[in-house]
Design a protein around this motif. Sequence first.
Motif, mmCIF file in Angstrom:
data_model
loop_
_atom_site.group_PDB
_atom_site.id
_atom_site.type_symbol
_atom_site.label_atom_id
_atom_site.label_comp_id
_atom_site.label_asym_id
_atom_site.label_seq_id
_atom_site.Cartn_x
_atom_site.Cartn_y
_atom_site.Cartn_z
ATOM 1 N N GLY A 121 0.808 -1.212 0.000
ATOM 2 C CA GLY A 121 0.000 0.000 0.000
ATOM 3 C C GLY A 121 0.843 1.265 0.000
ATOM 4 O O GLY A 121 0.519 2.242 -0.680
ATOM 5 N N LEU A 122 1.947 1.242 0.755
ATOM 6 C CA LEU A 122 2.848 2.400 0.787
ATOM 7 C C LEU A 122 3.452 2.643 -0.589
ATOM 8 O O LEU A 122 3.550 3.789 -1.046
ATOM 9 N N SER A 123 3.836 1.575 -1.265
ATOM 10 C CA SER A 123 4.433 1.709 -2.595
ATOM 11 C C SER A 123 3.417 2.265 -3.588
ATOM 12 O O SER A 123 3.757 3.111 -4.422
ATOM 13 N N ARG A 124 2.187 1.812 -3.484
ATOM 14 C CA ARG A 124 1.145 2.321 -4.385
ATOM 15 C C ARG A 124 0.868 3.803 -4.125
ATOM 16 O O ARG A 124 0.707 4.594 -5.050
ATOM 17 N N PHE A 125 0.822 4.185 -2.852
ATOM 18 C CA PHE A 125 0.596 5.588 -2.499
ATOM 19 C C PHE A 125 1.758 6.456 -2.988
ATOM 20 O O PHE A 125 1.543 7.531 -3.546
ATOM 21 N N ALA A 126 2.970 5.951 -2.805
ATOM 22 C CA ALA A 126 4.150 6.695 -3.258
ATOM 23 C C ALA A 126 4.137 6.845 -4.772
ATOM 24 O O ALA A 126 4.443 7.921 -5.310
ATOM 25 N N LEU A 127 3.772 5.784 -5.470
ATOM 26 C CA LEU A 127 3.717 5.851 -6.924
ATOM 27 C C LEU A 127 2.661 6.848 -7.388
ATOM 28 O O LEU A 127 2.876 7.601 -8.341
ATOM 29 N N ALA A 128 1.526 6.890 -6.707
ATOM 30 C CA ALA A 128 0.476 7.852 -7.053
ATOM 31 C C ALA A 128 0.974 9.284 -6.867
ATOM 32 O O ALA A 128 0.726 10.151 -7.716
ATOM 33 N N LEU A 129 1.687 9.536 -5.771
ATOM 34 C CA LEU A 129 2.214 10.890 -5.548
ATOM 35 C C LEU A 129 3.288 11.258 -6.570
ATOM 36 O O LEU A 129 3.361 12.406 -7.018
ATOM 37 N N VAL A 130 4.098 10.292 -6.966
ATOM 38 C CA VAL A 130 5.114 10.568 -7.985
ATOM 39 C C VAL A 130 4.442 10.883 -9.322
ATOM 40 O O VAL A 130 4.873 11.777 -10.053
ATOM 41 N N ILE A 131 3.362 10.188 -9.634
ATOM 42 C CA ILE A 131 2.634 10.474 -10.875
ATOM 43 C C ILE A 131 2.021 11.865 -10.821
ATOM 44 O O ILE A 131 2.071 12.616 -11.804
ATOM 45 N N ILE A 132 1.471 12.238 -9.668
ATOM 46 C CA ILE A 132 0.927 13.594 -9.515
ATOM 47 C C ILE A 132 2.028 14.627 -9.699
ATOM 48 O O ILE A 132 1.847 15.640 -10.387
ATOM 49 N N GLY A 133 3.184 14.374 -9.099
ATOM 50 C CA GLY A 133 4.307 15.303 -9.264
ATOM 51 C C GLY A 133 4.786 15.383 -10.700
ATOM 52 O O GLY A 133 5.107 16.465 -11.210
ATOM 53 N N ALA A 134 4.808 14.249 -11.396
ATOM 54 C CA ALA A 134 5.236 14.250 -12.799
ATOM 55 C C ALA A 134 4.242 15.010 -13.666
ATOM 56 O O ALA A 134 4.637 15.755 -14.577
ATOM 57 N N TYR B 221 4.981 19.213 -2.094
ATOM 58 C CA TYR B 221 6.279 19.038 -2.758
ATOM 59 C C TYR B 221 7.178 18.080 -1.969
ATOM 60 O O TYR B 221 7.870 17.240 -2.546
ATOM 61 N N GLY B 222 7.154 18.209 -0.663
ATOM 62 C CA GLY B 222 7.962 17.322 0.175
ATOM 63 C C GLY B 222 7.497 15.876 0.088
ATOM 64 O O GLY B 222 8.314 14.946 0.006
ATOM 65 N N LEU B 223 6.169 15.663 0.115
ATOM 66 C CA LEU B 223 5.641 14.303 -0.001
ATOM 67 C C LEU B 223 5.968 13.683 -1.360
ATOM 68 O O LEU B 223 6.281 12.492 -1.447
ATOM 69 N N VAL B 224 5.919 14.487 -2.406
ATOM 70 C CA VAL B 224 6.274 13.973 -3.739
ATOM 71 C C VAL B 224 7.749 13.594 -3.773
ATOM 72 O O VAL B 224 8.122 12.555 -4.323
ATOM 73 N N GLY B 225 8.595 14.391 -3.133
ATOM 74 C CA GLY B 225 10.021 14.066 -3.082
ATOM 75 C C GLY B 225 10.301 12.793 -2.302
ATOM 76 O O GLY B 225 11.092 11.944 -2.727
ATOM 77 N N LEU B 226 9.635 12.624 -1.147
ATOM 78 C CA LEU B 226 9.806 11.394 -0.372
ATOM 79 C C LEU B 226 9.264 10.182 -1.132
ATOM 80 O O LEU B 226 9.838 9.091 -1.086
ATOM 81 N N CYS C 61 9.925 5.156 -4.515
ATOM 82 C CA CYS C 61 9.844 4.555 -5.845
ATOM 83 C C CYS C 61 11.222 4.243 -6.412
ATOM 84 O O CYS C 61 11.355 3.347 -7.242
ATOM 85 N N LEU C 62 12.232 4.942 -5.967
ATOM 86 C CA LEU C 62 13.598 4.618 -6.376
ATOM 87 C C LEU C 62 13.976 3.230 -5.874
ATOM 88 O O LEU C 62 14.629 2.464 -6.577
ATOM 89 N N GLY C 63 13.510 2.890 -4.687
ATOM 90 C CA GLY C 63 13.714 1.540 -4.172
ATOM 91 C C GLY C 63 12.962 0.500 -4.991
ATOM 92 O O GLY C 63 13.433 -0.619 -5.175
#
Length: 106
Positions: free
Chosen positions: A3-16, A46-51, A56-58
């Motif tokens: 779930g954390l990975s999915r949430f992180a991926l969603a935030l990265v997509i929003i940032g992109a 912005y901070g949440l997208v960076g984290l 997602c780098l992992g």
Amino acid sequence: MSGLSRFALALVIIGALNWGLIGFFQFDLVASLFGGQDAFLSRVVYGLVGLSALVCLGLLFKRDEETDTVSERRRVGNPNLGTEFGQEPDFEKKRDAESKKKNRRM
């Protein structure tokens, strides 16, 4: 994927998507929604997208479970390549047996 990975991926997509808007249209959606780039909520987003990018780098270097299970299969030494259709039935014997049954009935 957790779930954390999915949430992180969603935030990265929003940032992109936000960076795409900035690059193509010079429009910062996050800043416009939360009161400018210096606003507290904008900085939190912005901070949440960076984290999330770090999480997602992992994921980028994580081994794929689907391909791992395929490569770990054991090979069989002598596989049975025969199928249920491997031998053709002898139809002449069947016809002979059926004709004998008919002859007996008559």
